[in-house]
Scaffold this motif. Structure first.
Motif, short mmCIF file in Angstrom:
data_model
loop_
_atom_site.label_atom_id
_atom_site.label_comp_id
_atom_site.label_asym_id
_atom_site.label_seq_id
_atom_site.Cartn_x
_atom_site.Cartn_y
_atom_site.Cartn_z
N TYR A 132 6.54 8.51 5.64
CA TYR A 132 5.84 7.57 6.52
C TYR A 132 4.33 7.61 6.29
N VAL A 150 2.10 4.39 5.07
CA VAL A 150 0.91 3.88 5.77
C VAL A 150 -0.31 3.94 4.85
N ASP A 178 0.37 1.34 1.93
CA ASP A 178 0.95 0.08 2.38
C ASP A 178 2.26 -0.22 1.65
N LEU A 219 8.66 1.06 7.79
CA LEU A 219 7.71 0.11 8.36
C LEU A 219 8.34 -1.25 8.64
#
Length: 242
Positions: A175, A179, A182, A189
């Motif tokens: 994760y 983030v 992207d 996500l």
């Protein structure tokens, strides 16, 4: 040849006859592993076959992506659960480590089966990517079953929950990567664009919590045949012996 190894055109349809045929082939080989488990236990050849299949399927995937200018940091890092389990499967076959077996069996097996039933795949049947996708997932399944059926490895309750804890730690790390760059590895996500189990687990982010529960239930289901007995020793072969 260029078209076969090219980027490919969208043409995959779930449960078309080619999809079902490969599912039946994978099931047939899995049943053969059970049928000839005692004979296979005495042969080291099968470990070499599994290692070769895993390495060839993963390395050829990246070669194909580079060849077609598709390789991208956001897509091709080996962070998806099945890609990660390919690496762990190779390590398992090289080390025979029981903790690695627990993770590969509980999450590699269940994840690969889900990937086989609802593929994240777009290329038409018999394109390179079509063959490679099923080959990669099949070898994860066969590696997990090799240790469960042929080598008769077992998993304790402690190892079950320890593996589940490591899965969540790994997901947190992925994760952070998602983030940071992207990306959407492990679909943390957003949901995948193709049909999948996640479509039935609610909107973001609640489907992640639902997936935790589904993952635990699937782990408990596949845990049953390899559950370590209190009187079990490493020399025994209890789960699949008759």
């Amino acid at each position: 040849m260029e078209n076969w190894f090219g980027a490919g055109a969208s043409g995959f349809r779930m449960f078309q006859w080619e999809h079902v045929l490969l599912l039946m082939l994978i099931l047939f080989v899995s049943m053969g592993m059970y049928r000839y488990r005692i004979r296979m236990r005495k042969m080291q050849l099968w470990k070499k076959v599994l290692i070769t299949g895993l390495v060839v399927s993963e390395s050829s995937y990246h070669i194909w992506a580079v060849h077609n200018d598709l390789w991208d940091l956001h897509i091709f890092l080996p962070l998806q659960l099945c890609s990660f389990n390919i690496l762990l499967s190779v390590l398992l076959l090289l080390t025979d480590n029981r903790r690695l077996f627990a993770f590969v069996y509980l999450f590699g097996l269940t994840g690969a089966i889900q990937g086989l039933l609802t593929p994240e795949l777009f290329q038409e049947p018999w394109h390179f990517r079509f063959i490679q996708y099923f080959m990669a997932h099949a070898f994860i399944v066969w590696t997990a079953l090799y240790y469960a059926i042929v080598r008769s490895y077992t998993i304790s309750w402690h190892l079950l929950f320890q593996s589940f804890l490591w899965l969540n730690i790994y997901a947190i790390g992925v994760y952070v990567v998602d983030v940071t760059i992207d990306a959407n590895y492990m679909f943390l996500l957003e949901k995948p664009t193709n049909a999948s189990l996640l479509d039935y687990l609610g909107p973001y982010p609640w489907y992640i919590l639902s997936l935790e529960l589904v993952a635990l239930c699937l782990c408990l289901l596949v845990f049953i045949p390899v559950k370590e007995k209190l009187n079990h020793t490493k020399e025994d072969h209890p789960p699949f012996e008759v």
